[in-house]
Design an enzyme around this catalytic site. Structure first.
Site, PDB file in Angstrom:
ATOM      1  N   HIS A  46       1.104  -1.012   0.271  1.00  0.00           N
ATOM      2  CA  HIS A  46       0.360  -0.269  -0.128  1.00  0.00           C
ATOM      3  C   HIS A  46       1.103   1.543   0.192  1.00  0.00           C
ATOM      4  O   HIS A  46       1.690   1.422   1.068  1.00  0.00           O
ATOM      5  CB  HIS A  46      -1.009  -0.370   1.103  1.00  0.00           C
ATOM      6  CG  HIS A  46      -1.544   0.991   1.660  1.00  0.00           C
ATOM      7  ND1 HIS A  46      -2.610   1.444  -0.077  1.00  0.00           N
ATOM      8  CD2 HIS A  46      -2.106   2.291   2.209  1.00  0.00           C
ATOM      9  CE1 HIS A  46      -3.217   2.692   0.595  1.00  0.00           C
ATOM     10  NE2 HIS A  46      -2.155   3.567   2.080  1.00  0.00           N
ATOM     11  N   ASP A  48       1.113   4.725  -0.385  1.00  0.00           N
ATOM     12  CA  ASP A  48       0.662   6.520  -0.636  1.00  0.00           C
ATOM     13  C   ASP A  48       1.094   6.623  -1.409  1.00  0.00           C
ATOM     14  O   ASP A  48       1.963   7.407  -1.460  1.00  0.00           O
ATOM     15  CB  ASP A  48       0.921   6.962   1.122  1.00  0.00           C
ATOM     16  CG  ASP A  48      -0.394   6.269   2.184  1.00  0.00           C
ATOM     17  OD1 ASP A  48      -1.628   6.167   1.817  1.00  0.00           O
ATOM     18  OD2 ASP A  48       0.073   5.791   2.946  1.00  0.00           O
ATOM     19  N   ASP A 170      -7.556   2.056   2.467  1.00  0.00           N
ATOM     20  CA  ASP A 170      -7.130   2.385   3.186  1.00  0.00           C
ATOM     21  C   ASP A 170      -7.983   3.658   3.681  1.00  0.00           C
ATOM     22  O   ASP A 170      -7.851   4.680   4.471  1.00  0.00           O
ATOM     23  CB  ASP A 170      -5.195   2.854   3.059  1.00  0.00           C
ATOM     24  CG  ASP A 170      -4.959   3.544   4.476  1.00  0.00           C
ATOM     25  OD1 ASP A 170      -5.420   3.214   5.509  1.00  0.00           O
ATOM     26  OD2 ASP A 170      -3.865   4.730   4.312  1.00  0.00           O
ATOM     27  N   HIS A 416      -5.802   9.762  -0.363  1.00  0.00           N
ATOM     28  CA  HIS A 416      -6.661   9.754   0.819  1.00  0.00           C
ATOM     29  C   HIS A 416      -5.234  10.462   2.158  1.00  0.00           C
ATOM     30  O   HIS A 416      -6.544  10.563   3.377  1.00  0.00           O
ATOM     31  CB  HIS A 416      -7.321   8.688   0.815  1.00  0.00           C
ATOM     32  CG  HIS A 416      -5.892   7.321   1.050  1.00  0.00           C
ATOM     33  ND1 HIS A 416      -5.991   6.559   0.290  1.00  0.00           N
ATOM     34  CD2 HIS A 416      -4.957   6.307   2.481  1.00  0.00           C
ATOM     35  CE1 HIS A 416      -4.676   5.221   0.588  1.00  0.00           C
ATOM     36  NE2 HIS A 416      -4.114   5.959   2.145  1.00  0.00           N
TER      37      HIS A 416
END
Lengths: 990, 990
Positions: A46, A48, A170, A416
């Site tokens: 994941h 970001d 997430d 996000h």
């Protein structure tokens, strides 16, 4: 009994499926053993797109002092590990990283990666530029960022790389509109990780971890239906099975001559974990997310141990079959299972991780960045439009710069932890800087298209605080107002000027003089500007721009001041104060200085409406919970907000009761909280411009500032908020549609994301507030409605960002933020029509630029790219060039139930829409523009009998989903596009 | 001017060089650009064979909570990265890890690795089982551990994998003997990282970072000469260029569209670093060690950034050429440079990192582990010998277990954080456990060979504290004493028995009765044993074992107690106390209880010798420095040690003045510090057995316990200590041979490692102390000599181990340690002969086992594997089976100057040495047994003119080194091996 999972290879790869070769997509899936519990291990990372570090730093693995993470190494490492064993699989999500990495690879590596992709060993999931936030994002930007990523994939790898599954593991709460958009992008399913803890507990118990999510009240099923699954462990592995550098779980030690041999224990723990998880799910398939934030930087560790796990668990013959898989393959296994699925129609907001921990602060966090992102979206749309217009004219790209940088910056900004306001400060600065750089490119593009020269136009970024050296110091200049909307728009422009002079304004298309007046700069504006400018007035006039085009006005300074400026200088008054125009009258209490009554003269509605700015004190934890208010979490320390002024009054500083174009009331709540309430001539809304900051924190209280409207309306706890600027959801105080809420936070637990509008209504009337950015909103008591406009915190909510949300701003004493609310008070019936159209206007307000007056500019006047304006209910969502042609998205911007007239289907001919451009071919694409509508068929799902009986969630008779729908399938010779309510259609025009 | 670096490929690969193919070894080297500064980048990882985690945990990457490190991943990752680019190189060092990894690899990976090795892309450096400590290790164990690693390499990869360079980058000080051994192993050079900071400063200034180190005073040059280089940065990269997961240096960011593009800065910083480093070295080549502890777990990071560094630095054309290289290639470039090199003859002890930070504590740290390791070496030698004897008898291995586990455990235990005592406690426990497991296997081997059954013999591990249930409870049993030395040995054995009985002892070979007596268990022994045994006495008798063989004795309990035990029970006496035998008389002061006078009756020497146990209080830092005493560092808080008893006296508990076999004095300094001083009949040494612990720390002072001998001898600050149990170096108080010492620690800065012996001498006499383990030793004043025997600390010295050296032991209150010193007082001339032979005896004391009395055992009696004993000056260092035959190492155990007779060359015939085995072929090998002597020629070096003029360091006339030497080159038909003083010769016998 489970049915057999024999994979009908030939059937699947039918003509309507996107199959590059014989083995691609679902055909590559391992469906396990029908007599066993099947565990789909999904290796994933994941990544970001900025958070603790900037996106560049994350990519390169720079700034390791903050956190160890380098995406370049993840991709290097994963690819090399995938190549070692064809059984291994990996999914990759964020194209902002992958696209950059791809560019750096040799042809050899590229061909290896293509092979991995074609064979399903490397699978792209989601495939957006980022994994966007769902609370603070606008649907226009969501679609753009998904398009940017998914079209990159399609151009690079072809249809085999098309993401089948959306992957929002997430984001902190999930929007129904997001589900609708994903469905319209052709996704077969969505998996996510975060939802309310009570919601999850119930779903686990009721086997509703996986459902069909109905994303739209207007779009017929299954067009906005999306199979949606909740991940058992968020997006991490089960406890004890994290094999990354970042984890401390023991590896599988299978040398039985060693002291620490642990194969037997590991197998038993794993089998137990699998069986526990399987109790929450309907089929004999479960998915385990084997990865986490920035993991797989050293993929050897994961794959080596997963290889062993698979080997030893399967060898143990415990009726648990483990294999490498992907979310798509897991989804496909579910689809093949003979199961019925329930339907969900609400959304997953707000997200509570546990009692007292409601992630509702980020709906408002970093209001400056949120506004800048929203405004940048407009920049990008204008940029796209003028690029397309240039292409129409020249049939090729002749421009010296492009929209690419802003596209990528906007893609990054939807992440996000970006527009959500939940990054570290230095990263937030980086997001803004990227947008700035992208906008500078787009200014050049716009200037080149409109003026013929990339540097001809001057843009002033700080018009909102009356800062523009150019206009202030010129004797004569022109104002160009570009309207990105497909219908004519009139909008009051406010130009910073020298207050001692007066000005003539002339419409350069007609040569007619335009009424104008000077408005004094407020104290609030002076406080924001500090020493950065000294324009004393704003020159106000109504600019009317053609549909999808621009209008030019010439402004000439005169030496003698006129008397336009009434009741200047500022004076304090007593007694009630009233401003009014053709539509509204707003009365202020002379004593308190607060709004008191609003009258809609046309509709003959009069309501007491008290409005004020208030603040919650941010919790630093208490005996109930140590949860603090932070970038993510909103947690006030008291249920009732505090007054800003000591006596709870606003100080009324000025009334301009009799100016022809605008009437304003200035309110000062304190020296860090101001408002201007305006009525413009001919405009059917009350504008409330708030200016908040620097929020003082000397008293050691972080503060969360709200604007609250209190009315006597009987609203029974209901409030309505939009989802991502589109459809509206009903919210109810201390209530969730799908479980019995144990409310732990009476304020924060009732906050919802507001992207564009919030309203309350009683039996007759509706009070609507339109916003210029995303904010948190709530209705905490009867007839009340509040929006959080700004927050400055001293605590930290413990969600990883590691610093308080304490924006100190350019001058170090606290960020000042200014924004607008448009207030509507009308009947319910007519409110819908108004807020749909006004929301389009506030969202896509004219872009203003300036130019010297030369012989050239004198002739520009105005221009429109359209042959004729679009109907009011049609929003031109996208007009952009692509390597393959011109991309257009048309949107029916009304729901089924908004308006008797405007909610009807509407038809637009693409053949004759544009000046200089008549497309020779028009192909309909899925919403993400990465596949032709005809090339992809979504998986079909069987709904549960129970769901079928519940009309509320199931509004048609067919027991099974099928691919037929009520929508037009052929455009005809004129490329006539018919839009159903809320339908967005995407076309590639050549 | 630098000469051209044209590589004479054909010449190099001559018949005498180990060349597997045309390109191997030095032929694969990049020698750079002769007109440029050449930077050899050496990617490497330093993988401690246990330290903070156990060796298993480090291998697997388990116990990550302590530290992130997993060697399996390092090797996986490096191999995959090397395969991607033939320019990349990597060195690997520790075979304890590599050998394990190798076993787990597929044939495909193995063939890839072989290719990498053959092409020089993966190069083995050092190649020992571990990177051994140099202070606390015995040469026997060093040779064994190097042999274990290097023969693995040779068997696995052939001669191309032969390590050319020794690599001791982390050990904390460097032994001259180690250099000598490396030279004898065929290494061309040695690089290390740690040396005294003042030493380094001077070397940098005088360009003596690289020299020829003369390792022996006896072996003719260049046999023990070794080119030795000091690494510029220890073993890390220059500041700013660490690209590992563990580092925070910025990666090279070469996308110039990015904000953080840093190529130019990185290039400039690097070029500056290279030029700075080059100022310390003689040639236009420098080496940069690009790696550190457990780095390259994700090798992508390093290689990707080094690739870029090489690309951009070379492209910058700054007269700095950078390339991947290895220490061997760097050494070869130096060898090819036309330079002369100075010679060093002393060593690199002690190591001071900075003022007050002398790493001299670890000479003693964990005295229990040090003794166990030393004793385990004996176990291993016996195990090897009996395996060989079995092979002699059966011509194949027929044994059910092997020495392999103990070989590996001993290999691991020599690591520089193992026997050094500088690991965490749990790791120290693991080292001991491995040794224990290995010893258990060896017990089985020994039992099987000697008794015919693997479980027939009983071994008692705690004989030193009179614990052995077997002997205590049997009416009759046999004692088997195995002598691993090549000459006959007689040694007093002490067998735990029931104190109420008396015993008959019979030599089972002759049937003769053997004199024996009972010795009561001391209070010290009772305090150590606690409740674990209750044997009241030790049965003492003199056992005489044949050369390289065993002797068996039968012990029978009698019902009636004899009167052997004199002056029992314990009584306190007044007045001086004397014990004596044929050789010595030792007088104790009746008042103080301390040793007072020692008389060597035979040599007619009488000297006042006061001996006592004392303690230093461990510093917790002071105003001069915050350095604390810790596992590595010794730093007393006061210069003068403290008395253990309040009045500075020992309490004399018992005198046994008239026992026939042993006379003992018991001393009690406190309830945690005891001594027994012994004179055995016929033994020419004074045995001082010390028992120390639990060291009390209730007063918050860590304590470092010493045994100090004070004499009136005029020693002028000189003291002599052995290096790794072999040659002896002269030390002088507050003095270093090669620089002007600024002494910051008058105690710790004068401590040196003592492995087997320490002595002081005046014009006539020599006082020698032999030790049973490695200890720190010093002479801090005239006529004084001290050895540190135990330490327990509460502080931590900040060198990474992260816990105080606070051994709490099995019962939690502090570890009790017992050991022996053998004291010799004699003329200088005769002392050398004595300490050489006695050191062999204390080091290789008989191994004792027990057996039931059966008809079988009655006939065993005795046995020897030798046809005739070896001469006294020949030590049988190794006798072991290998897959290729029997390995034998014969050592001349006297130096040139030790003894008029025994220092002469000596010849041993291998043809007729062993019973049952006459070798058909004998090949001489290099000391590490990994190459034939004839197959490898070491690089030759040119010595500086200045060195040649200095006789002190240069004792022969030849201006150049050459390959001729004074040593025998042909063995003749009888395989007659002639040994020069201190020469070790290694042969493979078939």
């Amino acid at each position: 009994m489970f049915k057999a999972f024999v994979l009908p290879l030939l059937l699947l790869c039918s003509a309507r499926l996107a199959c590059a070769g014989a083995n691609c997509g679902y055909q590559t899936c391992n469906l396990g053993d029908e007599n066993s519990l099947n565990v789909h291990l999904v290796p994933h990372t994941h990544d970001d797109v900025g958070w603790l570090k900037t996106v560049d730093q994350y990519y390169y693995g720079a700034n390791q002092k903050i956190v160890q993470a380098g995406v370049q190494y993840i991709l290097d490492s994963v690819v090399s590990q995938l190549l070692l064993d064809p059984n291994r699989r990996f999914i990759y999500v964020e194209m902002a990283f992958f696209a950059r990495w791809w560019l750096e690879q040799s042809d050899h590596v590229k061909s290896q990666v293509k092979m991995l992709v074609d064979e399903g060993r490397l699978e792209f999931i989601l495939g957006g530029w980022c994994m966007n936030d769902e609370a603070a994002t606008h649907y226009n930007a969501i679609i753009d960022q998904m398009t940017l990523g998914m079209t990159f994939l399609n151009r690079t790898f072809g249809p085999c790389a098309r993401p089948r599954v959306a992957w929002q593991i997430d984001p902190f709460g999930h929007s129904r509109e997001q589900a609708s958009l994903f469905a319209q992008m052709g996704f077969d399913g969505l998996f996510f990780g975060r939802l309310d803890f009570e919601d999850k507990q119930l779903r686990e118990k009721e086997l509703k971890m996986e459902e069909i999510w109905r994303g739209s009240e207007s779009l017929d099923s299954p067009n906005a239906d999306l199979f949606t699954g909740v991940n058992e462990n968020g997006y991490g592995p089960p406890s004890g099975f994290c094999f990354d550098t970042y984890c401390a779980d023991e590896p599988i030690m299978d040398d039985n001559s060693l002291e620490e041999f642990n194969v037997k224990d590991k197998v038993n723990f794993f089998v137990d974990a699998a069986r526990r998880q399987a109790k929450h799910f309907k089929t004999n398939h479960i998915m385990m997310t084997m990865g986490s934030d920035f993991q797989y930087e050293n993929a050897i560790m994961w794959f080596k141990n997963l290889d062993k796990l698979i080997k030893y668990v399967n060898a143990a013959k415990k009726n648990v079959t483990v294999f490498y898989s992907t979310p798509s393959c897991y989804l496909y296994a579910l689809n093949q299972a003979d199961k019925e699925w329930t339907v969900k129609t609400d959304d997953f907001f707000p997200y509570a991780e546990r009692p007292h921990s409601f992630w509702t602060g980020y709906f408002t966090s970093r209001p400056g960045l949120k506004a800048y992102t929203r405004e940048s979206n407009k920049f990008l749309q204008v940029c796209n439009q003028v690029e397309a217009s240039s292409y129409f004219k020249n049939h090729q790209n002749t421009l010296s710069r492009t929209s690419a940088a802003l596209k990528a910056a906007m893609g990054v900004a939807q992440h996000h932890d970006a527009v959500s306001g939940t990054s570290k400060q230095h990263v937030a600065n980086d997001y803004a800087k990227r947008l700035y750089i992208g906008r500078e490119s787009c200014k050049s593009v716009i200037s080149e298209v409109i003026s013929g020269s990339a540097s001809q136009l001057t843009f002033c970024d700080y018009l909102n605080v009356t800062l523009c050296n150019y206009t202030q110091n010129m004797q004569q200049f022109t104002v160009i107002a570009y309207n990105p909307i497909g219908r004519e728009i009139s909008r009051y422009l406010r130009i910073p000027v020298d207050g001692s002079a007066s000005f003539d304004v002339v419409d350069m298309a007609t040569g007619n003089s335009v009424a104008s007046e000077l408005v004094p700069v407020t104290e609030a504006t002076t406080s924001v500007r500090r020493n950065r400018g000294n324009a004393a007035s704003e020159l106000l006039f109504l600019a009317t721009e053609p549909a999808l085009g621009y209008q030019q006005y010439k402004v000439t300074k005169r030496s003698v001041s006129t008397n336009f400026l009434k009741k200047n200088p500022i004076s304090k008054t007593k007694g009630d104060i009233t401003i009014s125009n053709e539509f509204y009258k707003v009365v202020f209490d002379g004593n308190s200085g607060l709004m008191k009554t609003v009258v809609n003269s046309a509709s003959q509605i009069e309501t007491m409406i008290s409005q004020q700015l208030l603040w919650y004190n941010a919790s630093l934890g208490n005996s109930a919970s140590n949860q603090q208010s932070g970038a993510y979490v909103f947690r006030p320390n008291s249920t009732n907000p505090f007054h800003i002024s000591a006596d709870g009054k606003a100080e009324v500083k000025l009334v301009q009761s009799d100016n022809p174009l605008v009437q304003e009331v200035y309110q000062k709540f304190s020296d860090w909280a101001y408002q201007v309430v305006r009525l413009y001539k001919g405009k059917k809304f009350v504008e409330v411009e708030w200016t908040v900051g620097p929020i003082p924190v000397d008293d050691k209280w972080g503060k969360e500032i709200i604007s609250r409207y209190d009315t006597p309306m009987v609203t029974n706890g209901y409030v309505y908020t939009d989802a991502n600027g589109r459809e509206v959801l009903e919210r109810k105080y201390n209530y969730r549609p799908t479980w019995n809420l144990n409310q732990s936070e009476p304020v924060a637990g009732n906050y919802y994301p507001v992207n564009s509008r919030i309203y309350i209504k009683d039996s007759k009337y509706q009070l609507t507030v339109l916003t210029d950015r995303s904010q948190g909103g709530a209705s905490l008591k009867n007839g009340s409605l509040e929006l959080m406009v700004h927050r400055r915190l001293l605590g930290e909510d413990g969600k990883g960002v590691g610093e308080p949300l304490n924006e100190t701003g350019q001058f170090g004493d606290g960020l000042i933020v200014r924004g607008k609310h448009w207030l509507l008070l009308d009947t319910i019936t007519s409110s819908q029509r108004q807020h749909r159209l006004l929301a389009e206007e506030i969202f896509m307000s004219p872009l203003v630029a300036f130019q010297n007056v030369t012989s050239d500019t004198n002739t520009m006047g105005s221009g429109s790219w359209l042959v004729a304006p679009l109907p009011d209910n049609v929003h031109l969502l996208t007009l952009a060039t692509t390597p393959d042609g011109v991309l257009i998205r048309l949107e029916h911007q009304f729901t089924k139930s908004d308006d008797a007239e405007l909610s009807k289907p509407v038809t637009v001919s693409l053949k004759n829409l544009f000046k200089n451009f008549q497309p020779t071919s028009v192909e309909e694409l899925w919403l993400g523009a990465n596949a032709k509508k005809d090339d992809v068929t979504r998986l079909q799902w069987k709904l549960s009998e129970r769901t079928k009986r519940e009309n509320r969630v199931y509004n048609f008779e067919r027991p099974y989903y099928d691919v037929t729908n009520d929508f037009q399938t052929s455009l005809g010779d004129n490329f006539d596009v018919t839009l159903q309510p809320m339908q967005i259609r995407t076309f590639l025009m050549k």
